[in-house]
Scaffold this motif. Structure first.
Motif, short mmCIF file in Angstrom:
data_model
loop_
_atom_site.label_atom_id
_atom_site.label_comp_id
_atom_site.label_asym_id
_atom_site.label_seq_id
_atom_site.Cartn_x
_atom_site.Cartn_y
_atom_site.Cartn_z
N UNK A 1 0.85 -1.18 0.00
CA UNK A 1 0.00 0.00 0.00
C UNK A 1 0.89 1.24 0.00
N UNK A 2 0.68 2.12 -0.97
CA UNK A 2 1.42 3.36 -1.08
C UNK A 2 0.45 4.51 -0.87
N UNK A 3 0.69 5.28 0.17
CA UNK A 3 -0.17 6.41 0.50
C UNK A 3 0.57 7.67 0.10
N UNK A 4 -0.01 8.44 -0.81
CA UNK A 4 0.61 9.67 -1.29
C UNK A 4 0.19 10.84 -0.42
N UNK A 5 1.08 11.78 -0.28
CA UNK A 5 0.79 12.97 0.50
C UNK A 5 2.00 13.87 0.50
N UNK A 6 2.10 14.73 1.49
CA UNK A 6 3.20 15.67 1.59
C UNK A 6 3.88 15.49 2.94
N UNK A 7 5.20 15.30 2.93
CA UNK A 7 5.96 15.08 4.16
C UNK A 7 6.11 16.38 4.94
N UNK A 8 6.52 16.25 6.18
CA UNK A 8 6.69 17.40 7.08
C UNK A 8 7.67 18.41 6.51
N UNK A 9 8.77 17.92 5.97
CA UNK A 9 9.80 18.82 5.44
C UNK A 9 9.25 19.66 4.29
N UNK A 10 8.47 19.03 3.39
CA UNK A 10 7.91 19.76 2.25
C UNK A 10 6.77 20.69 2.65
#
Length: 153
Positions: A136-145
């Motif tokens: 399972x690959x969950x797309x989103x935005x990391x904390x750094x970005x």
């Protein structure tokens, strides 16, 4: 599965594939596979190459790229669906599934443990299909970005 059993299973899979396709079992392929199997998480071709060079095993980057492509074809490793940058890979674990968070901006990914979701997916049944594992690959935005953890609107 412990590390030694993982390595033996991967070597067996590679040997079977090479024999089926009348390809040679070269010392370079075996050494590269050994280093790949040492990685517990995601890895890049560059990391594998650097790891080999650091222990005095001299092999070209092209050979490492070709070997990892072969391992991907064999089903030993899989390329992670990152959006940017150099490719990252991980060893295939057919016994279970796992969950990756993938940043759609920088392409970084990390594996997470979610026992509730894993339990739910493990008990999921489909007609005319027997599930042996999941990725399972969950797309989103990391904390750094996102700029230090705050979501920009």
């Amino acid at each position: 599965m412990n590390d030694e059993k993982r390595r033996i299973a991967a070597e067996t899979k590679l040997n079977h594939y090479l024999a089926q396709h009348q390809m040679r079992r070269t010392p370079e392929r075996v050494a590269i596979l050994g280093k790949v199997m040492e990685f517990q998480k995601h890895f890049s071709v560059e990391a594998v190459h650097n790891s080999l060079v650091s222990v005095g095993y001299h092999v070209s980057r092209a050979t490492v790229y070709n070997a990892i492509d072969l391992f991907e074809t064999c089903g030993i490793v899989r390329r992670l669906p990152v959006s940017q940058g150099a490719g990252e890979y991980e060893c295939v674990d057919e016994r279970t599934g796992h969950i990756n968070l993938v940043c759609s901006r920088c392409g970084r990914s990390r594996e997470v443990k979610d026992t509730e979701l894993s339990r739910m997916l493990a008990h999921k049944r489909y007609s005319s299909f027997v599930m042996t594992g999941y990725d399972l690959y969950i797309s989103g935005t990391c904390t750094r970005c996102r700029g230090g953890g705050r979501q920009k609107k």
